[in-house]
Write an enzyme that holds these catalytic residues in place. Structure first.
Site, mmCIF file in Angstrom:
data_model
loop_
_atom_site.group_PDB
_atom_site.id
_atom_site.type_symbol
_atom_site.label_atom_id
_atom_site.label_comp_id
_atom_site.label_asym_id
_atom_site.label_seq_id
_atom_site.Cartn_x
_atom_site.Cartn_y
_atom_site.Cartn_z
ATOM 1 N N ASP A 189 -5.102 -6.322 3.793
ATOM 2 C CA ASP A 189 -5.203 -6.103 5.239
ATOM 3 C C ASP A 189 -6.093 -4.892 5.504
ATOM 4 O O ASP A 189 -5.877 -4.113 6.435
ATOM 5 C CB ASP A 189 -3.818 -5.908 5.865
ATOM 6 C CG ASP A 189 -3.837 -6.108 7.386
ATOM 7 O OD1 ASP A 189 -4.765 -6.766 7.898
ATOM 8 O OD2 ASP A 189 -2.931 -5.577 8.069
ATOM 9 N N HIS B 164 3.039 0.249 4.531
ATOM 10 C CA HIS B 164 3.496 -0.828 5.406
ATOM 11 C C HIS B 164 4.899 -1.330 5.092
ATOM 12 O O HIS B 164 5.587 -1.830 5.979
ATOM 13 C CB HIS B 164 2.523 -2.011 5.347
ATOM 14 C CG HIS B 164 1.330 -1.856 6.230
ATOM 15 N ND1 HIS B 164 0.270 -1.036 5.914
ATOM 16 C CD2 HIS B 164 1.047 -2.398 7.438
ATOM 17 C CE1 HIS B 164 -0.625 -1.098 6.880
ATOM 18 N NE2 HIS B 164 -0.183 -1.911 7.823
ATOM 19 N N ASP C 155 0.817 -1.228 0.000
ATOM 20 C CA ASP C 155 0.000 0.000 0.000
ATOM 21 C C ASP C 155 0.842 1.266 0.000
ATOM 22 O O ASP C 155 0.307 2.373 0.061
ATOM 23 C CB ASP C 155 -0.939 0.007 1.208
ATOM 24 C CG ASP C 155 -0.196 0.009 2.542
ATOM 25 O OD1 ASP C 155 1.035 -0.205 2.550
ATOM 26 O OD2 ASP C 155 -0.852 0.220 3.579
#
Length: 409
Positions: free
Chosen positions: A294, A272, A269
């Protein structure tokens, strides 16, 4: 009437003017679909002497297998880890909304929760085929509560658990049953974990290693016991060290069972994992990389305070934190965004980026004969993408289930 006879009488649709992802290559071929499955046109021509009932011009787009998200905590205001009287309607809403991001199957994920949440929520999330109503549910991913206190991340400390002496019975008592469960994330350094891994694996449940301080030896023993996945590599585990690389070392370990492939999730993303870390993982073990979102309930909602199970989450721009801390709490990036970022960050091929969101998660779950591929006989779950990998349309079982407003398919 037998199923095969029904399928034979179903209309044949031929998708033309496209590039289809098959065998790791984008091929300038047509895609033939009948009865919800990918059809071999040679058999149609030579054995049935039939042609297509309908042709659809794809305008030069890419046709790739539908994306599969094996770790998604919710989205669009729905929190899978919140017990309610109608959990199913929340799952259905997310299943419907993720179609626009090319996701055709997913594993609703529960973070560490009180026992009553598991007992109330799990029976309300049955395995379900996808269709116009939304993406298919492949089974639940239980992330916790059997994880490390030191690497709990956004998981609430009060509800973490260790295994009791009768470990597998403790697992059953905690979750209240495993009927709808597809993946369990646990920390392999916990006492009795290997017994639990063997029992879960015997039931066909994928065991993932994560939220852990395990050294490499412990992680290798867990894989030898049956574990096949790593939950969001690099996040919530010991950092790589050259004398003991920890769970990360599984990517190049020479102590794994013969023929066993380890898979690992990556949250691409842009928050992370540093692009350099994405490149290191991909170059070390490209065939095991599984893109996951996630995603948290704040997905699609913008800045502000939201929930994730028992915690409050604060979203600021592209980042979600446990409220009042600097601890990351899942992602707010949908799957198609992760695919594009992964492609840009690693410089990998378009084919590799697409397979990380489709073929690899299907292989992880043992579904590669019907999902994650456009091979003959596979389910006709696929996504139509332009050259910049933006989703133009999504199909499940050969049926159009979502289409961009400006698309004409």
């Amino acid at each position: 009437m037998r199923g095969g006879q029904v399928a034979a009488r179903a209309p044949v649709i031929q998708f033309t003017n496209c590039r289809i992802l098959r065998g790791g290559t984008l091929l300038r071929e047509d895609l033939w679909v009948r009865g919800g499955r990918i059809l071999d046109p040679e058999k149609l021509f030579f054995e049935e002497r039939r042609v297509a009932d309908e042709q659809r011009d794809c305008g030069g787009c890419i046709l790739a297998p539908g994306f599969i998200d094996v770790q998604i905590n919710g989205g669009f205001g729905v929190d899978f880890s919140q017990a309610s009287e109608d959990v199913g309607s929340g799952v259905a809403l997310v299943a419907r909304r993720i179609l626009s991001h090319g996701v055709t199957s997913f594993c609703p994920t529960l973070v560490t929760s009180p026992l009553e949440v598991y007992h109330k929520v799990l029976p309300q999330i049955p395995v379900k085929s996808g269709g116009p109503h939304g993406a298919g549910v492949l089974g639940v991913h239980l992330e916790g509560p059997f994880i490390s206190w030191e690497k709990r991340g956004a998981h609430p400390e009060a509800h973490l658990r260790s295994f009791e002496a009768d470990a597998f019975q403790d697992v059953l008592a905690t979750y209240g049953g495993l009927d709808n469960v597809r993946i369990v994330t646990l920390a392999p350094e916990l006492g009795h974990s290997h017994e639990v891994i063997r029992e879960l694996t015997a039931l066909g449940i994928c065991v993932s290693l994560g939220h852990s301080v395990a050294d490499l030896g412990t992680a290798e023993e867990a894989v030898q016991s049956g574990a096949t996945f790593i939950t969001h590599l690099f996040n919530a585990m010991l950092p790589f060290h050259h004398r003991d690389p920890g769970i990360v070392g599984l990517l190049t370990s020479d102590r794994l069972p013969a023929g066993r492939r380890i898979f690992y999730g990556m949250i691409a993303d842009g928050i992370h994992t540093n692009p350099a870390a994405l490149r290191i993982a991909h170059r070390a073990h490209p065939k095991g990389l599984v893109l996951v979102t996630d995603a948290v309930p704040a997905l699609g909602l913008g800045d502000g305070r939201h929930t994730l199970g028992q915690q409050e989450v604060e979203v600021d721009g592209l980042t979600a934190y446990v409220a009042g801390t600097n601890t990351l709490s899942g992602s707010i990036a949908p799957m198609d965004t992760c695919v594009r970022h992964f492609l840009q960050a690693t410089g990998c091929s378009v084919e590799s980026a697409l397979e990380a969101a489709s073929l690899h998660p299907a292989q992880l779950l043992g579904l590669e004969k019907c999902k994650g591929t456009l091979d003959f006989g596979a389910d006709a779950d696929f996504v139509v993408l332009d050259d910049s990998l933006h989703v133009r349309a999504t199909y499940i079982s050969g049926e159009l289930v979502w289409q961009a407003e400006e698309a004409r398919l």
